[in-house]
Scaffold this active site. Structure first.
Site, short mmCIF file in Angstrom:
data_model
loop_
_atom_site.label_atom_id
_atom_site.label_comp_id
_atom_site.label_asym_id
_atom_site.label_seq_id
_atom_site.Cartn_x
_atom_site.Cartn_y
_atom_site.Cartn_z
N GLN A 26 5.39 2.09 -3.96
CA GLN A 26 5.43 0.58 -4.18
C GLN A 26 4.11 -0.08 -4.58
OE1 GLN A 26 7.86 -0.42 -0.57
NE2 GLN A 26 6.33 -1.68 0.32
N ALA A 27 3.93 -0.87 -5.30
CA ALA A 27 2.57 -1.59 -5.82
C ALA A 27 2.98 -3.14 -5.89
CB ALA A 27 2.16 -1.04 -6.92
N TYR A 28 1.84 -3.79 -5.70
CA TYR A 28 2.05 -5.41 -5.74
C TYR A 28 1.27 -5.95 -7.13
CZ TYR A 28 3.89 -4.49 -1.41
OH TYR A 28 5.16 -4.29 -0.44
N LEU A 29 2.04 -6.86 -7.75
CA LEU A 29 1.64 -7.46 -8.68
C LEU A 29 0.96 -8.75 -8.33
CD1 LEU A 29 4.46 -6.72 -11.12
CD2 LEU A 29 2.31 -5.75 -11.49
N ASP A 82 -2.20 -4.73 -8.45
CA ASP A 82 -3.52 -4.73 -7.74
C ASP A 82 -3.57 -4.12 -6.65
OD1 ASP A 82 -4.31 -6.76 -9.59
OD2 ASP A 82 -3.49 -8.37 -8.33
#
Length: 157
Positions: A26-29, A82
């Protein structure tokens, strides 16, 4: 609405591999509110999450909306994220009518093991008695949120 408690785990159950598990990336915008993309196996999910204040100081309570993505949309958004991606193996362990989601982190977060339990109500969460193998309750500690882990280099353990 998501209502959960989160714990550090110092020792995983010996029979961990008998439980269903999957790899998660998972990754965060954005982190306020949380905008996340997640891959679970061959499923791609976009999540909006916003903490709800005033519910309980012993639980994580958040409004959460999820929508499925296709692979191309996931990759496009993942590449715009980010910080660093969070990668982990999630085990699903039944316990007292609930499911413990045991996360063993990889890569930059290797060595971190946490368990989450979701509840149907704040009252149910506040009365939860964890198994003996759970460690410290870190539900209120922002350093143990996945979004914090993605954005910071210090890895709490």
């Amino acid at each position: 609405m998501e209502i959960e408690k989160k714990y550090l785990v110092m020792e995983t159950p010996r029979d961990i591999d008998q439980y269903p598990h999957e790899e998660i990336e998972q990754a965060y915008l954005c982190t306020h509110p949380t905008l996340r993309v997640r891959r679970k196996g061959h499923k791609y999910i976009f999540t909006y999450k916003s903490r709800v204040s005033g519910q309980s100081d012993k639980l994580n309570v958040a409004d959460e909306i999820e929508a499925e993505l296709d692979y191309d949309a996931y990759e496009h958004l993942f590449n715009k994220a980010d910080g660093n991606p969070v990668r982990k193996t999630r085990y699903r362990i039944p316990y007292a009518g609930k499911t413990i989601e045991l996360d063993i982190f990889h890569g930059k977060h290797r060595g971190l093991v946490m368990a989450e339990v979701e509840f149907d109500s704040v009252e149910e969460g506040e009365s939860f008695i964890p198994p003996k193998w759970f460690g410290e309750d870190v539900s209120g500690d922002i350093r143990y949120t996945n979004s914090y882990l993605a954005m910071h280099d210090d890895v709490p353990k």
